[in-house]
Design a protein around this motif. Structure first.
Motif, short mmCIF file in Angstrom:
data_model
loop_
_atom_site.label_atom_id
_atom_site.label_comp_id
_atom_site.label_asym_id
_atom_site.label_seq_id
_atom_site.Cartn_x
_atom_site.Cartn_y
_atom_site.Cartn_z
N GLY A 204 0.90 -1.32 0.16
CA GLY A 204 0.08 0.05 0.26
C GLY A 204 0.99 1.10 -0.14
N GLU A 205 2.13 1.18 -0.23
CA GLU A 205 2.84 2.21 -0.31
C GLU A 205 3.29 2.18 -1.83
N HIS A 206 2.83 3.07 -2.36
CA HIS A 206 3.09 3.43 -4.16
C HIS A 206 4.22 4.54 -3.55
N ILE A 207 5.13 4.25 -5.06
CA ILE A 207 6.75 5.20 -5.02
C ILE A 207 6.57 5.97 -6.03
N VAL A 208 7.20 7.13 -5.10
CA VAL A 208 6.66 8.20 -6.60
C VAL A 208 7.82 8.58 -7.14
#
Length: 241
Positions: A204-208
């Protein structure tokens, strides 16, 4: 470099009136893709991050995480990303970045930016090996002493990305005020599953993006890259009386 002040030392912004100092800082900041090996003290990095967090934030939610990657873990991340890119792994970003299809007016800006970069390096259009070598440096964080991975909780919508973008700019401006250089690295977002796997981040941690930060190598040709911005009339309108 077309910079108002040498980037290897803190510019004398405190000797200028506020308006002039801000204007000089805005024009001094640029994407730096070559760095000296000198370390950035932890205390200074923490100061920059705290300054950046003063950016506007809807509901004061302050979205986004900044993850510093060091040592062998950084090396493992670089090698994993290079393996994906060189092996032709499909790119599956967590979020849309470029419009699809790309309008011709924007495509021209993109091409001009690439031409500015490779012209500074003396890499010809037909030199695929030279272009690939430079692109691969994205995954080395351009050998900057500080390598950051920027992420955001997947539950945020577009507004969260907007707030995080302001924080990112705040960080880069704070760095420039201290004579540091930085470069946001969108290529890092092309293989988010790899980044999550190597860094043991939850799905659930999107990589920006990534962010390189350090003391610029002013002698490096790549740091002479010059890009332009669209004229005011292309993005500013006045409606009504």
């Amino acid at each position: 470099m077309d910079s108002a002040f040498p980037m290897s030392a803190k510019p004398p912004f405190d000797t200028l009136p506020f308006g002039d100092a801000h204007e000089a800082l805005v024009h001094a900041r640029r994407s730096v893709r070559a760095y000296r090996p000198d370390p950035v003290p932890d205390a200074l990095l923490h100061q920059l991050l705290q300054s950046a967090r003063r950016a506007p934030s809807g509901g004061n939610l302050q979205p986004g995480q900044f993850i510093q990657v060091r040592g062998s873990l950084r090396g493992a991340l670089t090698q994993a990303l290079l393996a994906d890119w060189q092996g032709g792994a499909p790119e599956r970003e967590d979020y849309g970045y470029f419009p699809r299809p790309m309008p011709m007016a924007l495509r021209k800006r993109q091409v001009a930016s690439a031409q500015a970069l490779y012209s500074a390096l003396g890499v010809a259009r037909e030199d695929r090996a030279g272009r690939d070598a430079q692109f691969g440096r994205n995954y080395h964080f351009f050998d900057a002493p500080v390598a950051l991975v920027v992420s955001i909780d997947a539950r945020f919508g577009a507004g969260g990305y907007m707030d995080l973008g302001m924080t990112l700019y705040g960080l880069q401006m704070a760095a420039a005020a201290q004579g540091l250089g930085s470069c946001a690295i969108g290529a890092l977002a092309s293989y988010p599953d790899t980044v999550r796997r190597v860094l043991d981040l939850p799905p659930g941690e999107h990589i920006v993006c990534g962010l390189a930060l350090g003391w610029p190598d002013e002698a490096a040709p790549v740091n002479r890259t010059q890009t332009t911005r669209a004229p005011l009339g292309e993005y500013f309108k006045v409606l009504g009386e």
